[in-house]
Design an enzyme around this catalytic site. Structure first.
Site, PDB file in Angstrom:
ATOM      1  N   ASP A 108       0.835  -1.206   0.000  1.00 21.41           N
ATOM      2  CA  ASP A 108       0.000   0.000   0.000  1.00 21.41           C
ATOM      3  C   ASP A 108       0.865   1.250   0.000  1.00 21.41           C
ATOM      4  OD1 ASP A 108      -2.409   1.396  -0.082  1.00 21.41           O
ATOM      5  OD2 ASP A 108      -2.599   1.483   2.100  1.00 21.41           O
TER       6      ASP A 108
ATOM      7  N   LYS B 123       2.092   4.724  -1.075  1.00 15.76           N
ATOM      8  CA  LYS B 123       1.494   5.928  -1.659  1.00 15.76           C
ATOM      9  C   LYS B 123       2.020   7.119  -0.872  1.00 15.76           C
ATOM     10  CE  LYS B 123      -2.644   5.121   1.162  1.00 15.76           C
ATOM     11  NZ  LYS B 123      -4.122   4.936   1.138  1.00 15.76           N
TER      12      LYS B 123
ATOM     13  N   ASN C  45       1.429   7.506   2.858  1.00 13.92           N
ATOM     14  CA  ASN C  45       2.122   6.598   3.773  1.00 13.92           C
ATOM     15  C   ASN C  45       3.630   6.832   3.799  1.00 13.92           C
ATOM     16  OD1 ASN C  45      -0.240   5.346   4.557  1.00 13.92           O
ATOM     17  ND2 ASN C  45      -0.089   3.724   3.021  1.00 13.92           N
TER      18      ASN C  45
ATOM     19  N   ASP D  75       2.863   2.852   7.958  1.00 18.01           N
ATOM     20  CA  ASP D  75       1.588   2.153   7.775  1.00 18.01           C
ATOM     21  C   ASP D  75       1.741   0.818   7.057  1.00 18.01           C
ATOM     22  OD1 ASP D  75      -1.018   1.389   7.670  1.00 18.01           O
ATOM     23  OD2 ASP D  75      -1.781   3.279   6.896  1.00 18.01           O
TER      24      ASP D  75
ATOM     25  N   THR E  38      -4.482   0.763  -2.644  1.00 16.83           N
ATOM     26  CA  THR E  38      -5.261   1.964  -2.947  1.00 16.83           C
ATOM     27  C   THR E  38      -5.462   2.037  -4.461  1.00 16.83           C
ATOM     28  OG1 THR E  38      -4.354   3.091  -1.014  1.00 16.83           O
ATOM     29  CG2 THR E  38      -5.294   4.478  -2.754  1.00 16.83           C
TER      30      THR E  38
END
Length: 444
Positions: A142, A144, A147, A160, A182
């Site tokens: 994840d 991005k 994070n 995260d 995401t």
């Protein structure tokens, strides 16, 4: 001011577990809130992620939260946010983490695109962190800008790991199969639902991040989710005119829809655009990077080996034990493990477990877990079903913590497990008397 030099908490301050003074709200997620806090005894700044047990349970993310603890314990790297402590109350779980003062990289990107040299510096640090994760068998899944955090020196830190996966989860086909991530940053092979490699999907997300840093907008974007997924699956994006040819080439290899031909970490390290910043800063840095990764891994492994002779603390018990049951964190109606402190070395405690089991007509299979600070025993019935599982952890040279977990199945149900566990606890404490023949086969 205290004699220690640390200011006392304000009278109106909220104090958590007697040692953390809660400050301002830093961020809000679907299941958690993050606050700035101060460690009162030492005066250190920390960030505390408060996770709602109820929301996690309703969303079916209990396993993810457990895994996040284990994963973050593996990762000690200057470009990864460090987990310091895990605490729990009746309604919440608290992750005490390194405080990263600069906030999210997303807030910087939202103001507009970054200069290419600056985005390259962030990309260096991102790849160093991701390569370290992969070398430790961890895949973020994840990645991005939201994070990625920045410290007060402007250095990037990955955070995260709630959707992360570890190599132990890979199926027999060598792939992961969980749909996660995401939408704008998810790799096309995840959308195909045929399985994917954790390293390859992280590299795709790194490519999307690099595009956003330099372009100021997403390469794949559409208000219609299915239309967005079609663009991702087909790799339909267009670079803005200001992106250099070398960067365009790297982006095309990062955002390759075929995971088999997508660039690897090794390829990124050898890419001309990626190398440029490293060569300007230090001619030997690129050459030493692989050695640095291996050295860091070796250092962590050496630290773990040194732990063999180190007394375990509460966080070690949570993070190092792969079977540690956090069900009590999430559901107060679920019976927690029976835990108690006992005297004696781990080996002696396991011998007492074996003695009690033999007297009860059970089979006990015990083993030390790689070093003398931990051990376990499986207690089985006459038909081989698991009656109980015992874990023993050394707290100090004189004391150990013992956990006795109830087994399951029909054979276990026939036994008076409560009586047996009570007898076992008494035996381990050294205060047991020989059981009568009548109680040895007591039924439930």
């Amino acid at each position: 001011m205290h004699s220690s030099g640390v200011a006392p908490p304000a009278a109106s301050a909220k104090i958590l577990f007697g040692k953390y003074e809660i400050g301002r709200l830093l961020g809000v997620g679907a299941f958690a809130k993050v606050y700035h806090a101060r460690h009162i005894p030492l005066g250190h700044n920390v960030a505390i992620k408060i996770i709602s047990k109820a929301k996690v349970i309703r969303s079916g993310l209990v396993v993810n939260t457990k895994r996040e603890i284990v994963v973050m314990r593996r990762l000690r790297h200057p470009n990864i946010v460090r987990l310091l402590e895990v605490l729990a109350s009746h309604s919440n779980i608290y992750f005490v983490m390194e405080y990263v003062k600069g906030g999210e990289l997303f807030s910087h990107v939202s103001r507009g695109r970054l200069p290419e040299d600056q985005s390259r510096r962030f990309f260096h640090q991102l790849i160093f962190a991701v390569a370290f994760c992969h070398a430790r068998g961890v895949f973020h899944r994840d990645l991005k800008p939201e994070n990625l955090l920045l410290d007060d020196s402007g250095n990037l830190k990955v955070s995260d790991f709630g959707l992360s996966a570890v190599a132990e989860q890979i199926r027999s086909d060598g792939l992961f199969h969980t749909l996660c991530g995401t939408p704008a940053y998810v790799a096309p092979e995840i959308l195909s639902r045929r399985g994917y490699e954790g390293a390859k999907v992280d590299i795709w997300s790194c490519g999307v991040i690099l595009f956003v840093l330099n372009a100021g907008y997403l390469p794949f974007n559409d208000p219609n989710l299915m239309a967005l997924y079609r663009k991702i699956y087909r790799g339909e994006y267009r670079c803005p005119r200001w992106i250099s040819p070398e960067l365009r080439q790297l982006l095309s290899r990062l955002l390759d829809t075929n995971p088999g031909t997508r660039i690897t970490i090794e390829g990124i390290l050898n890419d001309p655009w990626f190398r440029r910043g490293l060569e300007e800063g230090n001619m030997l840095k690129l050459m030493r990077f692989r050695e640095d990764i291996e050295e860091r891994i070796s250092r962590v492994e050496r630290e773990n080996e040194e732990d063999d002779d180190r007394d375990l603390n509460a966080f070690d018990i949570i993070s190092l034990n792969p079977r540690f049951n956090l069900s009590g964190f999430f559901n107060p109606t679920v019976e927690a493990l029976q835990r108690f402190i006992s005297a004696g070395p781990v080996e002696a405690v396991l011998e007492r477990v074996e003695t009690v089991g033999r007297e009860e007509g059970l089979v006990v299979r015990r083993r030390l877990r790689g070093f003398k600070g931990r051990g376990s025993a499986a207690v089985q019935g006459r038909m081989g079903a698991l009656i109980a599982w015992v874990d023993v952890f050394r707290l100090s040279p004189e004391l150990v913590m013992v956990e006795v977990e109830r087994g399951g199945g029909m054979e276990a149900a026939k036994w008076n497990v409560e009586f047996w566990r009570g007898r076992l606890a008494a035996a381990i404490r050294g205060s047991v008397r020989p059981a009568s023949r009548r109680h040895r086969s007591a039924r439930g």
